[in-house]
Design a protein around this motif. Sequence first.
Motif, PDB file in Angstrom:
ATOM      1  N   VAL A 114    -105.234 -39.812-139.867  1.00  0.00           N
ATOM      2  CA  VAL A 114    -106.260 -40.383-140.751  1.00  0.00           C
ATOM      3  C   VAL A 114    -106.968 -39.254-141.506  1.00  0.00           C
ATOM      4  CG1 VAL A 114    -108.516 -41.525-140.791  1.00  0.00           C
ATOM      5  CG2 VAL A 114    -106.652 -42.499-139.436  1.00  0.00           C
ATOM      6  N   GLY A 153    -101.456 -42.970-138.802  1.00  0.00           N
ATOM      7  CA  GLY A 153    -102.731 -42.500-139.344  1.00  0.00           C
ATOM      8  C   GLY A 153    -102.592 -41.961-140.753  1.00  0.00           C
ATOM      9  N   GLY A 191    -104.597 -44.121-143.321  1.00  0.00           N
ATOM     10  CA  GLY A 191    -105.920 -43.530-143.522  1.00  0.00           C
ATOM     11  C   GLY A 191    -107.031 -44.379-142.940  1.00  0.00           C
ATOM     12  N   ASP A 192    -106.668 -45.324-142.086  1.00  0.00           N
ATOM     13  CA  ASP A 192    -107.662 -46.261-141.566  1.00  0.00           C
ATOM     14  C   ASP A 192    -107.733 -46.201-140.034  1.00  0.00           C
ATOM     15  OD1 ASP A 192    -109.298 -48.343-140.908  1.00  0.00           O
ATOM     16  OD2 ASP A 192    -108.175 -49.879-142.013  1.00  0.00           O
ATOM     17  N   CYS A 209    -105.595 -47.689-135.907  1.00  0.00           N
ATOM     18  CA  CYS A 209    -105.134 -46.778-134.847  1.00  0.00           C
ATOM     19  C   CYS A 209    -105.336 -47.422-133.487  1.00  0.00           C
ATOM     20  CB  CYS A 209    -105.902 -45.459-134.909  1.00  0.00           C
ATOM     21  SG  CYS A 209    -105.519 -44.440-136.352  1.00  0.00           S
TER      22      CYS A 209
END
Length: 284
Positions: free
Chosen positions: A207, A267, A271-272, A276
């Motif tokens: 992320v 990740g 990007g969130d 996860c």
Amino acid sequence: MRWQLGRRSDNVEDRRGGGVSAPVVGGGIGAVVLSLIVALLGGDPSVIWQQSGSQSNSPVTQPRTTNSSAQDQMADFVSVVLADTEDTWSQYFRQNGSNYVEPKLVLYTDAVRSACGYARSAVGPFYCPADQKVYIDLSFYRDLKNKFQAPGDFAQAYVIAHEVGHHVQNLLGISDQVRTLQSRVDKVEANQLSVRLELQADCFAGVWANRAQRSRQVLEEGDIEEALNAASSIGDDRLQQQSKGYVVPESFTHGSSAQRVRWFKQGIQTGDPKLCNTFAPSNP
Ligand SMILES: [Zn+2]
């Protein structure tokens, strides 16, 4: 990785060259409990914590007085990566209406005393939730390159981002929840929870990479591969093998190489952090 122009962090504590005396072996039941807690919280990779009330003050390590310029450049690099994780996670916490407490990062040589106890560099980089600090002996990067065949600056950045991932878990209360759960289940299940916690830290590292790239275009060609290679190389118990002579808690592992790669990818692609969820029943 494009890092030279990046901001330096104010949170690096440079303890390199400072000798630490080792405690006498046998820290009593309190130390055992503490070591378990730390291991369960995702201390890396396997640590014996010897925190004793009756510590000897005889030094076992001689301070290293020379820091080569390569080491200084490495320290500079670590500072930039840490600063980048600060920017990334501060923004995320702010967007979610909370406050990101920045962790400290301690550079040391050979051995170090943390709020989680005494550790030697053979244990690898680790995060101590009790003092919210990441600890790393930069010689680990030499091992990463030579022993684990995982060279490259982005592989090194991934290591920091993973430890910071543990800090994020700590702030979000995930580590506490996992520890509580672990106290209620058998050893096998507790072990699986540890793995899920580790894989989530890998996902959080991804992320960070995603968001750093979007905001600051830090990635160069081959960087992702470097990190994936590192995630794969330090999967399973490969790191534990070198900490020979230490007690290796059976309940502790980082997950397989394939799992580590999978979650780092998750990740970096999304990007969130909410995606996860390594704790979902169908995962990891
Ligand atoms: Zn970890």
